[in-house]
Design an enzyme around this catalytic site. Structure first.
Site, PDB file in Angstrom:
ATOM      1  N   TYR A  72      -7.599   8.861  10.734  1.00 57.54           N
ATOM      2  CA  TYR A  72      -7.040   9.124  12.069  1.00 57.54           C
ATOM      3  C   TYR A  72      -7.683  10.333  12.730  1.00 57.54           C
ATOM      4  O   TYR A  72      -7.262  10.737  13.821  1.00 57.54           O
ATOM      5  CB  TYR A  72      -5.522   9.348  11.960  1.00 57.54           C
ATOM      6  N   PHE A 110      -5.483   6.088  -0.004  1.00 59.02           N
ATOM      7  CA  PHE A 110      -4.611   4.904  -0.051  1.00 59.02           C
ATOM      8  C   PHE A 110      -4.793   4.200  -1.387  1.00 59.02           C
ATOM      9  O   PHE A 110      -5.914   4.126  -1.921  1.00 59.02           O
ATOM     10  CB  PHE A 110      -4.975   3.906   1.050  1.00 59.02           C
ATOM     11  N   PHE A 121       2.794   9.638   3.515  1.00 65.66           N
ATOM     12  CA  PHE A 121       3.131   9.526   4.927  1.00 65.66           C
ATOM     13  C   PHE A 121       3.442   8.091   5.340  1.00 65.66           C
ATOM     14  O   PHE A 121       4.003   7.856   6.416  1.00 65.66           O
ATOM     15  CB  PHE A 121       1.992  10.082   5.805  1.00 65.66           C
ATOM     16  N   ASP A 122       3.097   7.132   4.477  1.00 66.55           N
ATOM     17  CA  ASP A 122       3.373   5.735   4.812  1.00 66.55           C
ATOM     18  C   ASP A 122       3.297   4.896   3.540  1.00 66.55           C
ATOM     19  O   ASP A 122       2.578   5.236   2.598  1.00 66.55           O
ATOM     20  CB  ASP A 122       2.366   5.215   5.841  1.00 66.55           C
ATOM     21  N   TYR A 173       0.834  -1.204   0.000  1.00 68.40           N
ATOM     22  CA  TYR A 173       0.000   0.000   0.000  1.00 68.40           C
ATOM     23  C   TYR A 173       0.871   1.258   0.000  1.00 68.40           C
ATOM     24  O   TYR A 173       2.048   1.237   0.365  1.00 68.40           O
ATOM     25  CB  TYR A 173      -0.927   0.018   1.221  1.00 68.40           C
ATOM     26  N   ILE A 210      -7.560   0.917  10.607  1.00 67.43           N
ATOM     27  CA  ILE A 210      -8.487   2.040  10.604  1.00 67.43           C
ATOM     28  C   ILE A 210      -9.811   1.633   9.927  1.00 67.43           C
ATOM     29  O   ILE A 210      -9.856   0.717   9.114  1.00 67.43           O
ATOM     30  CB  ILE A 210      -7.872   3.266   9.900  1.00 67.43           C
TER      31      ILE A 210
END
Length: 223
Positions: A200, A215, A154-155, A143, A174
């Site tokens: 979040y 995502f 961010f990830d 992902y 989440i």
């Protein structure tokens, strides 16, 4: 007459005899002084020789004492510069299914969203041929996550070179993932657009992104 001559001769001889004695005494004193000087010279030379012998002997003793000392086995400091650190190796490639769509073998480029996001949106980018993911299954995914507003990453599992595995639909991830990935066929690549309440939140803990998120998720396996 002859008697007076003898006395006069004796009187003349007496001063000569006294002078001779004085001369003899002076000679004797001179010889004694020379003898003292010779003795002092010899003594000084002897002292000097003894001092030299003592110095040489001390040096020899010190050098011989070094043989009894333990050898210094530590290696001398290297004059060369320290070795350059090794370049970090590339992360290992993820283990992907053999029949995986080629598009899923490379990291996707994820763009920012547009407009105001109010609800979860699931967009299929690549449709897989495998069974649909069920609630409670453990899925393996690659992902990339970005902020919806500006597309800032961010990830991403791609950073580590290993897919992420976790249970789905049971509150371990989440809400947007739990809701958006159930029912997706294995082998698919989907885009999940999540409003803040399914991510979040607007005021997340430190280190987590706030607001709406996007995502792109590759579902590699489910069991």
């Amino acid at each position: 007459m002859s008697e007076r001559v003898e006395n006069r001769s004796e009187d003349q001889a007496a001063p000569a005899t006294k002078a001779g004695r004085r001369l003899a005494a002076q000679l004797a004193e001179k010889k004694a002084a020379e003898a003292r000087r010779r003795r002092q010279s010899v003594l000084g030379a002897a002292v000097g020789v003894l001092a030299v012998v003592a110095l040489v002997g001390g040096l020899v003793w010190l050098n011989s004492g070094d043989d009894d000392k333990p050898a210094n086995t530590s290696a001398p400091a290297s004059p060369s510069a320290p070795a350059e650190p090794a370049e970090p190796s590339a992360p290992p490639a993820p283990e992907l299914p053999a029949d995986l769509d080629p598009a899923l073998k490379t990291k996707p480029t994820v763009q920012a969203g547009s407009g105001e996001l109010k609800k979860l949106t699931v967009t299929t980018l690549v449709k897989g041929k495998g069974p649909a993911v069920k609630k409670g299954q453990e899925i393996t995914t690659n992902y990339v996550g970005v902020t919806y507003k500006d597309g800032k990453e961010f990830d991403a599992s791609w950073r580590n070179g290993q897919p992420a595995t976790f249970p789905i639909g049971v509150g371990q991830v989440i809400k947007g993932w739990d809701q958006g990935l159930v029912g997706v066929p294995v082998g698919s690549r989907v885009q999940l657009d999540l409003p803040a309440d399914l991510g979040y939140g607007e005021k997340p803990p430190a280190g987590y992104p706030a607001g709406a998120l996007r995502f792109v998720v590759d579902v590699l396996a489910a069991k």
